[in-house]
Design a protein around this motif. Structure first.
Motif, PDB file in Angstrom:
ATOM      1  N   GLY A  46       0.796  -1.207   0.000  1.00 43.38           N
ATOM      2  CA  GLY A  46       0.000   0.000   0.000  1.00 43.38           C
ATOM      3  C   GLY A  46       0.831   1.260   0.000  1.00 43.38           C
ATOM      4  N   SER A  47       0.136   2.372  -0.116  1.00 44.87           N
ATOM      5  CA  SER A  47       0.715   3.702   0.005  1.00 44.87           C
ATOM      6  C   SER A  47      -0.336   4.571   0.672  1.00 44.87           C
ATOM      7  N   SER A  48      -0.064   5.852   0.821  1.00 44.40           N
ATOM      8  CA  SER A  48      -1.020   6.717   1.519  1.00 44.40           C
ATOM      9  C   SER A  48      -2.347   6.821   0.781  1.00 44.40           C
ATOM     10  N   SER A  49      -2.343   6.667  -0.532  1.00 43.29           N
ATOM     11  CA  SER A  49      -3.575   6.856  -1.308  1.00 43.29           C
ATOM     12  C   SER A  49      -4.024   5.611  -2.066  1.00 43.29           C
ATOM     13  N   TYR A  50      -3.344   4.472  -1.813  1.00 47.11           N
ATOM     14  CA  TYR A  50      -3.663   3.258  -2.577  1.00 47.11           C
ATOM     15  C   TYR A  50      -3.288   2.038  -1.754  1.00 47.11           C
ATOM     16  N   HIS A  51      -4.125   0.999  -1.834  1.00 51.87           N
ATOM     17  CA  HIS A  51      -3.658  -0.306  -1.374  1.00 51.87           C
ATOM     18  C   HIS A  51      -4.113  -1.373  -2.360  1.00 51.87           C
ATOM     19  N   SER A  52      -3.309  -2.420  -2.411  1.00 51.21           N
ATOM     20  CA  SER A  52      -3.609  -3.521  -3.308  1.00 51.21           C
ATOM     21  C   SER A  52      -5.027  -4.035  -2.998  1.00 51.21           C
ATOM     22  N   PHE A  53      -5.762  -4.417  -3.941  1.00 54.27           N
ATOM     23  CA  PHE A  53      -5.416  -4.694  -5.343  1.00 54.27           C
ATOM     24  C   PHE A  53      -6.318  -3.862  -6.244  1.00 54.27           C
ATOM     25  N   GLY A  54      -6.094  -2.516  -6.094  1.00 61.56           N
ATOM     26  CA  GLY A  54      -6.799  -1.576  -6.923  1.00 61.56           C
ATOM     27  C   GLY A  54      -7.673  -0.594  -6.176  1.00 61.56           C
ATOM     28  N   ILE A  55      -7.421  -0.381  -4.868  1.00 57.42           N
ATOM     29  CA  ILE A  55      -8.306   0.438  -4.038  1.00 57.42           C
ATOM     30  C   ILE A  55      -7.725   1.832  -3.832  1.00 57.42           C
ATOM     31  N   THR A  56      -8.549   2.843  -4.135  1.00 53.92           N
ATOM     32  CA  THR A  56      -8.221   4.236  -3.871  1.00 53.92           C
ATOM     33  C   THR A  56      -9.396   4.882  -3.137  1.00 53.92           C
ATOM     34  N   GLU A  57      -9.230   6.159  -2.827  1.00 56.45           N
ATOM     35  CA  GLU A  57     -10.296   6.900  -2.144  1.00 56.45           C
ATOM     36  C   GLU A  57     -11.612   6.830  -2.905  1.00 56.45           C
ATOM     37  N   THR A  58     -11.562   6.877  -4.216  1.00 57.32           N
ATOM     38  CA  THR A  58     -12.800   6.888  -5.013  1.00 57.32           C
ATOM     39  C   THR A  58     -13.572   5.581  -4.917  1.00 57.32           C
ATOM     40  N   ASP A  59     -12.934   4.525  -4.409  1.00 57.86           N
ATOM     41  CA  ASP A  59     -13.635   3.260  -4.216  1.00 57.86           C
ATOM     42  C   ASP A  59     -14.287   3.179  -2.840  1.00 57.86           C
ATOM     43  N   ILE A  60     -13.758   3.917  -1.859  1.00 55.59           N
ATOM     44  CA  ILE A  60     -14.233   3.800  -0.478  1.00 55.59           C
ATOM     45  C   ILE A  60     -15.295   4.840  -0.139  1.00 55.59           C
ATOM     46  N   THR A  61     -15.053   6.090  -0.488  1.00 55.62           N
ATOM     47  CA  THR A  61     -15.984   7.146  -0.082  1.00 55.62           C
ATOM     48  C   THR A  61     -17.396   6.982  -0.650  1.00 55.62           C
ATOM     49  N   PRO A  62     -17.615   6.301  -1.797  1.00 51.50           N
ATOM     50  CA  PRO A  62     -18.998   6.097  -2.257  1.00 51.50           C
ATOM     51  C   PRO A  62     -19.728   4.957  -1.537  1.00 51.50           C
ATOM     52  N   LEU A  63     -19.219   4.498  -0.385  1.00 47.64           N
ATOM     53  CA  LEU A  63     -19.848   3.391   0.331  1.00 47.64           C
ATOM     54  C   LEU A  63     -20.488   3.897   1.618  1.00 47.64           C
ATOM     55  N   PRO A  64     -21.525   4.724   1.539  1.00 49.21           N
ATOM     56  CA  PRO A  64     -22.104   5.315   2.753  1.00 49.21           C
ATOM     57  C   PRO A  64     -22.698   4.283   3.703  1.00 49.21           C
ATOM     58  N   ALA A  65     -23.018   3.085   3.196  1.00 48.55           N
ATOM     59  CA  ALA A  65     -23.591   2.048   4.058  1.00 48.55           C
ATOM     60  C   ALA A  65     -22.534   1.097   4.594  1.00 48.55           C
ATOM     61  N   LEU A  66     -21.252   1.428   4.440  1.00 51.36           N
ATOM     62  CA  LEU A  66     -20.186   0.557   4.924  1.00 51.36           C
ATOM     63  C   LEU A  66     -20.407   0.294   6.415  1.00 51.36           C
ATOM     64  N   ASN A  67     -20.625  -0.971   6.750  1.00 50.99           N
ATOM     65  CA  ASN A  67     -21.026  -1.316   8.113  1.00 50.99           C
ATOM     66  C   ASN A  67     -20.016  -2.288   8.733  1.00 50.99           C
ATOM     67  N   THR A  68     -18.771  -1.831   8.822  1.00 53.93           N
ATOM     68  CA  THR A  68     -17.690  -2.609   9.430  1.00 53.93           C
ATOM     69  C   THR A  68     -17.128  -1.802  10.589  1.00 53.93           C
ATOM     70  N   GLN A  69     -17.032  -2.408  11.763  1.00 51.59           N
ATOM     71  CA  GLN A  69     -16.668  -1.658  12.958  1.00 51.59           C
ATOM     72  C   GLN A  69     -15.192  -1.275  12.973  1.00 51.59           C
ATOM     73  N   ILE A  70     -14.289  -2.241  12.716  1.00 48.21           N
ATOM     74  CA  ILE A  70     -12.854  -2.013  12.823  1.00 48.21           C
ATOM     75  C   ILE A  70     -12.174  -2.425  11.528  1.00 48.21           C
ATOM     76  N   ILE A  71     -11.374  -1.527  10.951  1.00 48.19           N
ATOM     77  CA  ILE A  71     -10.574  -1.827   9.766  1.00 48.19           C
ATOM     78  C   ILE A  71      -9.121  -1.930  10.216  1.00 48.19           C
ATOM     79  N   ASN A  72      -8.476  -3.059   9.932  1.00 50.86           N
ATOM     80  CA  ASN A  72      -7.103  -3.290  10.377  1.00 50.86           C
ATOM     81  C   ASN A  72      -6.207  -3.509   9.160  1.00 50.86           C
ATOM     82  N   PHE A  73      -5.188  -2.648   9.005  1.00 45.83           N
ATOM     83  CA  PHE A  73      -4.313  -2.703   7.836  1.00 45.83           C
ATOM     84  C   PHE A  73      -2.916  -3.184   8.203  1.00 45.83           C
ATOM     85  N   HIS A  74      -2.467  -4.248   7.551  1.00 46.13           N
ATOM     86  CA  HIS A  74      -1.050  -4.591   7.508  1.00 46.13           C
ATOM     87  C   HIS A  74      -0.553  -4.089   6.153  1.00 46.13           C
TER      88      HIS A  74
END
Length: 611
Positions: A427-455
């Motif tokens: 990953g990087s500050s604006s991207y993580h594998s395998f193709g995820i950027t801000e434009t993929d996450i912010t359009p998910l207003p119903a995202l219903n996950t309590q804890i996101i853990n990144f390695h």
């Protein structure tokens, strides 16, 4: 940016103990990672136990409970006898382990690296206090004394076991809000923090709160650290909740060569700095305006190790932390609004306006998810563990685009509910594998996950606009994002996923399943490192579910969690039943949808029940 190795697991203790019992012991080679400039131990050779016994006759290791905090601290004393040449000591490492995993891997969380500057030459001893331990817990401990000269004959291992005392009855734990100065007189922020404090005290009256407002100058950061140190020693400061980025500390690792020349300087910004109040591996350098830790390529040369600070590397930490760090691109009003939105989301969660399915989502881009999924499902907490489909063969180097993985990942986050998403990949500050950027996450207003853990490297790099961990935190119902603001080092050993130990016995999520807060769970699991972030509430826990009726399980106060079977205070949406023989006392305002009193509801003078 690639994922390397988070050097927190000291992976030879089990075999070391077996070898010692068999009459042999292991010596170590000290290695410096060329990217992060952290030191680690690697097995070097086997030597006879006889030499170890002779060395132990010259060195005495003792451990005693700390008089002020016997429930969370232990005093370690290493005494060198007159027959021992103390000038040969180049380094001492003190490691604590909280258990072995089900696979036999030692789980170490507190590693303390000391230079010869830590030695008292008058008394010929080292005294060191290890803080941040769990109460009423047994810990194996190892001390390694490294000596000048041939490394195959010059590391001495000493062992002990310590057990902390039970926590005192009525112990108060302090949470300190560390707030950017700009919000000192902001009524909305103040109200949000007060609401948060009230919500916490409805279920945990042992937590008390304090406030500290900070600007951006280095002098203010130094003053904050001194305040934290006093508060820890005098008031049992247990949690830091940073609101904003002003408190972040500039730290630097300075690399010297054998000619005493600086060959590299590795600069970072860290919140973790404040979580080590008794000792700190970084000393302030007025010339550079940074807090500096010198590093040398060799820890076997006394002239080299004299450059190091008395404590030059450590994990563990004594204070747990969480933070809200709005994107650097936001103006002040936008930052304020995002912080208020987070506290509103947290308040609604605490009032049971939404919840999460007891499921986890696991995806490791490097190796199989099967063991991790099995461990999660073996825990009584979770009834299901999902993985993400891959359109390619997994390997350690690939960080590009995988359409099948991306589609499945987004679909699961959009349509499903999870308590935990844990991810291992580049990953990087604006991207993580395998193709995820801000434009993929912010359009998910119903995202219903309590804890996101990144390695993943850099996903939590709050120095960069649009940093991805914060985008997750601000989206949907996400309440916490654990990430790193620079390089991450995570083991994949013999094909075992780096995610598996998190769900193993005494792993971070196993401990959370038993009620531990997110900040305590990560600190106790493998200790904090310099770039660690816990975005969100440091007191966040996984919530116990309730059936259609909340019943009393004992007599007690209405606003005490232990009074109720599901471990939470009833709300206006709940049907309540007070069972025969139970007396529930209501001292202020309680809320219910409906109530059946088969025992007794004792309304005190200020008590009132609202429907």
């Amino acid at each position: 940016m690639s994922v390397s190795v988070k050097i927190l697991l000291l992976c030879t203790l089990c075999s070391l103990l077996i070898d010692t019992c068999a009459g042999q012991d292991i010596t170590y080679r000290i290695e410096m990672d060329s990217v992060s400039y952290t030191y680690s131990l690697a097995p070097e050779s086997i030597k006879s136990k006889n030499r170890l016994r002779e060395a132990v006759e010259d060195i005495i290791l003792t451990t005693t409970p700390n008089v002020d905090r016997p429930y969370s601290s232990v005093d370690v004393r290493i005494r060198f006898l007159e027959t021992f040449d103390i000038n040969r000591v180049t380094m001492v490492v003190i490691d604590l382990f909280h258990d072995f995993s089900s696979s036999g891997t030692p789980l170490g969380f507190s590693s303390n690296w000391l230079s010869p500057k830590s030695i008292n030459y008058d008394t010929k001893e080292i005294t060191y206090t290890v803080d941040g331990l769990q109460a009423n817990t047994r810990y194996p401990m190892r001390a390694i004394v490294n000596l000048q000269g041939d490394i195959s004959n010059n590391s001495i291992e000493l062992f002990s076991t310590i057990t902390t005392a039970p926590a005192p009855i009525g112990r108060k734990k302090k949470l300190l809000f560390v707030v950017d100065q700009e919000w000192r007189d902001n009524a909305a922020i103040s109200q949000a923090l007060q609401t948060y404090s009230r919500d916490v005290n409805l279920t945990d009256t042992s937590v008390v709160f304090g406030y500290y407002y900070i600007g951006t100058s280095l002098a203010e950061k130094i003053a904050l650290y001194e305040n934290v140190k006093r508060d820890y020693l005098d008031n049992d400061l247990a949690y830091l909740f940073f609101i904003g980025r002003n408190a972040v500390v500039p730290i630097a690792t300075v690399i010297y060569d054998t000619n005493n020349q600086i060959v590299n300087r590795y600069s970072l910004q860290s919140f973790t700095y404040y979580t080590f109040p008794r000792y700190n591996a970084y000393q302030f350098d007025a010339n550079s305006g940074e807090f500096v830790s010198p590093r040398t390529p060799s820890l076997y040369d006394r002239s080299e190790t004299e450059k190091l600070n008395a404590v030059f590397q450590q994990t563990g930490g004594a204070i747990s932390m969480g933070m809200l760090v709005p994107d650097i691109s936001y103006d002040r009003q936008t930052s304020t609004n995002r912080i208020l939105a987070y506290f509103d989301k947290l308040h609604r969660y605490k009032n049971y306006e939404f919840g999460f399915d007891k499921k986890v989502l696991i995806t490791d881009g490097f190796t199989s998810d099967v063991e991790t999924m099995n461990l999660a499902e073996q825990n009584d907490r979770w009834y299901a563990a999902d993985s993400v489909k891959f359109g390619r063969v997994k390997n350690n180097s690939f960080s590009g685009y995988d359409q099948l993985w991306k589609d499945d990942y987004i679909q699961k986050l959009r349509d499903n509910s999870y308590e935990i998403l844990t991810y291992n990949g580049h990953g990087s500050s604006s991207y993580h594998s395998f193709g995820i950027t801000e434009t993929d996450i912010t359009p998910l207003p119903a995202l219903n996950t309590q804890i996101i853990n990144f390695h993943s490297c850099d996903v939590g790099n709050f120095r960069h606009a649009g940093y991805l961990a914060n985008k997750y935190l601000e989206t949907g119902n996400v309440l916490a994002a654990h990430a790193y603001s620079d390089l991450l080092f995570a083991f994949t050993i013999n094909g075992r996923s780096a995610l598996a130990p998190e769900f193993d016995r005494n792993g971070v999520f196993d401990n959370m399943s038993k009620g531990e807060t997110i900040s305590d769970a990560f600190r106790h699991y493998t200790g904090y490192i310099d770039t660690e972030l816990i975005l969100g509430d440091p007191l966040l826990t996984l919530r116990e579910s309730c059936g259609p009726v909340i019943e009393s399980q004992t007599s007690g106060d209405w606003h005490t969690r232990s009074t109720w079977t599901c471990g939470r205070i009833p709300t206006q949406n709940d049907t309540v039943r007070i069972l025969p023989g139970h007396v529930v006392t209501l001292q202020n305002i309680g809320q219910v949808k409906d109530i059946a009193v088969e025992g007794k509801l004792d309304l005190l003078e200020s008590g009132r029940l609202e429907y």
